[in-house]
Design a protein around this motif. Structure first.
Motif, short mmCIF file in Angstrom:
data_model
loop_
_atom_site.label_atom_id
_atom_site.label_comp_id
_atom_site.label_asym_id
_atom_site.label_seq_id
_atom_site.Cartn_x
_atom_site.Cartn_y
_atom_site.Cartn_z
N MET A 1 0.86 -1.19 0.00
CA MET A 1 0.00 0.00 0.00
C MET A 1 0.89 1.23 0.00
O MET A 1 1.54 1.55 1.00
N THR A 2 0.98 1.93 -1.12
CA THR A 2 1.81 3.11 -1.22
C THR A 2 0.96 4.37 -0.97
O THR A 2 -0.26 4.31 -0.87
N ILE A 3 1.64 5.50 -0.92
CA ILE A 3 0.92 6.76 -0.77
C ILE A 3 -0.05 6.96 -1.93
O ILE A 3 -1.17 7.44 -1.75
N LYS A 4 0.39 6.59 -3.14
CA LYS A 4 -0.49 6.73 -4.30
C LYS A 4 -1.77 5.91 -4.09
O LYS A 4 -2.87 6.38 -4.41
N ASN A 5 -1.63 4.69 -3.57
CA ASN A 5 -2.80 3.85 -3.31
C ASN A 5 -3.73 4.50 -2.30
O ASN A 5 -4.95 4.53 -2.48
N VAL A 6 -3.13 5.00 -1.21
CA VAL A 6 -3.94 5.62 -0.16
C VAL A 6 -4.70 6.82 -0.71
O VAL A 6 -5.90 6.98 -0.44
N ARG A 7 -4.03 7.64 -1.49
CA ARG A 7 -4.68 8.84 -2.01
C ARG A 7 -5.73 8.51 -3.06
O ARG A 7 -6.68 9.27 -3.25
N THR A 8 -5.58 7.37 -3.71
CA THR A 8 -6.59 6.95 -4.68
C THR A 8 -7.80 6.33 -4.00
O THR A 8 -8.95 6.60 -4.35
N GLN A 9 -7.54 5.49 -3.00
CA GLN A 9 -8.60 4.73 -2.36
C GLN A 9 -9.23 5.43 -1.15
O GLN A 9 -10.36 5.13 -0.77
N SER A 10 -8.49 6.35 -0.52
CA SER A 10 -8.96 7.10 0.65
C SER A 10 -9.62 6.20 1.69
O SER A 10 -10.80 6.34 2.00
N PRO A 11 -8.86 5.25 2.25
CA PRO A 11 -9.44 4.34 3.23
C PRO A 11 -9.94 5.07 4.47
O PRO A 11 -9.34 6.05 4.92
N LEU A 12 -11.04 4.58 5.02
CA LEU A 12 -11.63 5.19 6.21
C LEU A 12 -11.05 4.54 7.45
O LEU A 12 -11.12 3.31 7.61
N VAL A 13 -10.46 5.34 8.32
CA VAL A 13 -9.86 4.85 9.56
C VAL A 13 -10.72 5.31 10.74
O VAL A 13 -10.87 6.50 10.98
N LEU A 14 -11.27 4.34 11.45
CA LEU A 14 -12.09 4.61 12.63
C LEU A 14 -11.19 4.57 13.86
O LEU A 14 -10.55 3.57 14.14
N THR A 15 -11.15 5.67 14.60
CA THR A 15 -10.30 5.76 15.78
C THR A 15 -11.13 5.97 17.04
O THR A 15 -11.92 6.91 17.12
N TYR A 16 -10.93 5.08 18.01
CA TYR A 16 -11.43 5.29 19.37
C TYR A 16 -10.37 6.14 20.04
O TYR A 16 -9.38 5.64 20.54
N ALA A 17 -10.57 7.46 19.98
CA ALA A 17 -9.50 8.40 20.30
C ALA A 17 -9.52 8.82 21.76
O ALA A 17 -10.55 8.75 22.43
N ASN A 18 -8.37 9.28 22.24
CA ASN A 18 -8.36 9.98 23.53
C ASN A 18 -8.85 11.40 23.30
O ASN A 18 -9.00 11.84 22.15
N PHE A 19 -9.13 12.15 24.36
CA PHE A 19 -9.67 13.48 24.16
C PHE A 19 -8.60 14.57 24.17
O PHE A 19 -8.91 15.76 24.22
N VAL A 20 -7.33 14.16 24.09
CA VAL A 20 -6.23 15.13 24.07
C VAL A 20 -5.84 15.50 22.64
O VAL A 20 -5.60 16.67 22.32
N THR A 21 -5.81 14.51 21.74
CA THR A 21 -5.19 14.75 20.43
C THR A 21 -6.06 14.42 19.20
O THR A 21 -5.52 14.26 18.11
N PRO A 22 -7.37 14.30 19.30
CA PRO A 22 -8.15 13.85 18.13
C PRO A 22 -8.04 14.76 16.92
O PRO A 22 -8.06 14.27 15.78
N GLN A 23 -7.92 16.07 17.11
CA GLN A 23 -7.84 16.99 15.97
C GLN A 23 -6.59 16.72 15.14
O GLN A 23 -6.64 16.60 13.91
N PHE A 24 -5.43 16.61 15.83
CA PHE A 24 -4.18 16.37 15.11
C PHE A 24 -4.20 14.99 14.45
O PHE A 24 -3.76 14.83 13.30
N VAL A 25 -4.71 14.00 15.16
CA VAL A 25 -4.80 12.64 14.60
C VAL A 25 -5.63 12.65 13.33
O VAL A 25 -5.24 12.08 12.30
N ALA A 26 -6.78 13.28 13.37
CA ALA A 26 -7.66 13.33 12.20
C ALA A 26 -6.97 14.06 11.04
O ALA A 26 -7.09 13.64 9.87
N ASN A 27 -6.25 15.13 11.35
CA ASN A 27 -5.56 15.87 10.29
C ASN A 27 -4.49 15.03 9.62
O ASN A 27 -4.33 15.08 8.39
N VAL A 28 -3.75 14.26 10.39
CA VAL A 28 -2.70 13.41 9.80
C VAL A 28 -3.31 12.35 8.89
O VAL A 28 -2.85 12.14 7.76
N VAL A 29 -4.36 11.68 9.36
CA VAL A 29 -5.03 10.69 8.52
C VAL A 29 -5.53 11.33 7.23
O VAL A 29 -5.44 10.76 6.14
#
Length: 258
Positions: A1-29
């Motif tokens: 799975m390369t970056i090209k694949n990720v950008r083409t397929q845009s996989p959905l990542v479900l995160t059970y997040a902590n309440f400290v960093t969800p904004q940054f985590v979502a931005n990176v994904v």
């Protein structure tokens, strides 16, 4: 799975997040090309896992009454053949230790991403820590390999030296980017970003590719910004701009397989 694949397929990542960093985590994904989704509501886990491509469980702000929820989430995801990534934040703290033991016993985890102290806990090796920070020293390669053998999970140990191991093969990235440790949430983001790259196939190679991508982006960001305050934003920019070709070159030069 390369970056090209990720950008083409845009996989959905479900995160059970902590309440400290969800904004940054979502931005990176998001900037790497995936689609972030956050939830801590057990009643929608089945619906969300149906559409998700990977599930991440972060215990950073876990409460006792939520333990059964993360066990349920891991089971639902596994039953739907979706990879489960665990971020065991400060797992050596007794409450968190018991929670993770329960999750590993009653649920299922495919990948564990943590710092050296967190991964050492899974290997039953003493390693000094202070809260979320690994402060000790030790053979991180041996720690990752033993943790993989004991858990049956793919281990992604991040730090000055990244180590990825499935208990049979091990990859090492000896590229230290100190600024990555100055921003709370980079590890959380990396855990969820792994979900982007294992969405298509749950392999050690895809985990290694993710770790190399993140480390290279961090390195490039450190060449542009030398202070912590703006570094996380520069990291997002580098992740958005990074190419498959750059990662392939970096891996050839910097990833050692044992």
């Amino acid at each position: 799975m390369t970056i090209k694949n990720v950008r083409t397929q845009s996989p959905l990542v479900l995160t059970y997040a902590n309440f400290v960093t969800p904004q940054f985590v979502a931005n990176v994904v998001n900037v790497i090309g995936g689609s972030p989704l956050m939830s801590r509501e057990v009643s929608e886990f089945n619906d969300l896992c149906q559409i998700a491509h990977a599930v991440v469980i972060n215990i950073g702000t876990l409460k006792a009454n939520e333990l059964s929820d993360i066990v349920t989430l891991s089971k639902v995801a596994t039953n739907l053949d979706k990879p489960v990534i665990l971020d065991p934040v400060a797992v050596a703290v007794p409450f968190r230790s018991k929670a993770v033991q329960t999750l590993m016993r009653e649920g299922h985890v495919d990948i564990i991403r943590g710092n050296a102290a967190e991964i050492a806990w899974f290997a039953d090796i003493d390693f000094d820590s202070q809260g979320i920070d690994a402060t000790g020293s030790g053979d991180v390669i041996a720690i990752a390999q033993l943790a993989a053998e004991k858990t049956g999970a793919i281990i992604a140990l991040s730090g000055a030296k990244d180590v990825i191991s499935d208990g049979h093969q091990t990859a090492v990235i000896e590229t230290d980017v100190p600024l990555l440790s100055t921003n709370v949430g980079t590890g959380d983001a990396l855990s969820s970003m792994i979900g982007d790259f294992v969405a298509e196939s749950l392999t050690m190679e895809n985990v290694t590719y993710t770790m190399a991508t993140f480390k290279l982006a961090g390195l490039k960001a450190s060449h542009q910004i030398t202070t912590p305050g703006f570094y996380s934003m520069q990291l997002l920019d580098e992740l958005a701009a990074i190419t498959s070709e750059e990662v392939a070159t970096f891996m050839t030069e910097s990833v050692q397989y044992l």
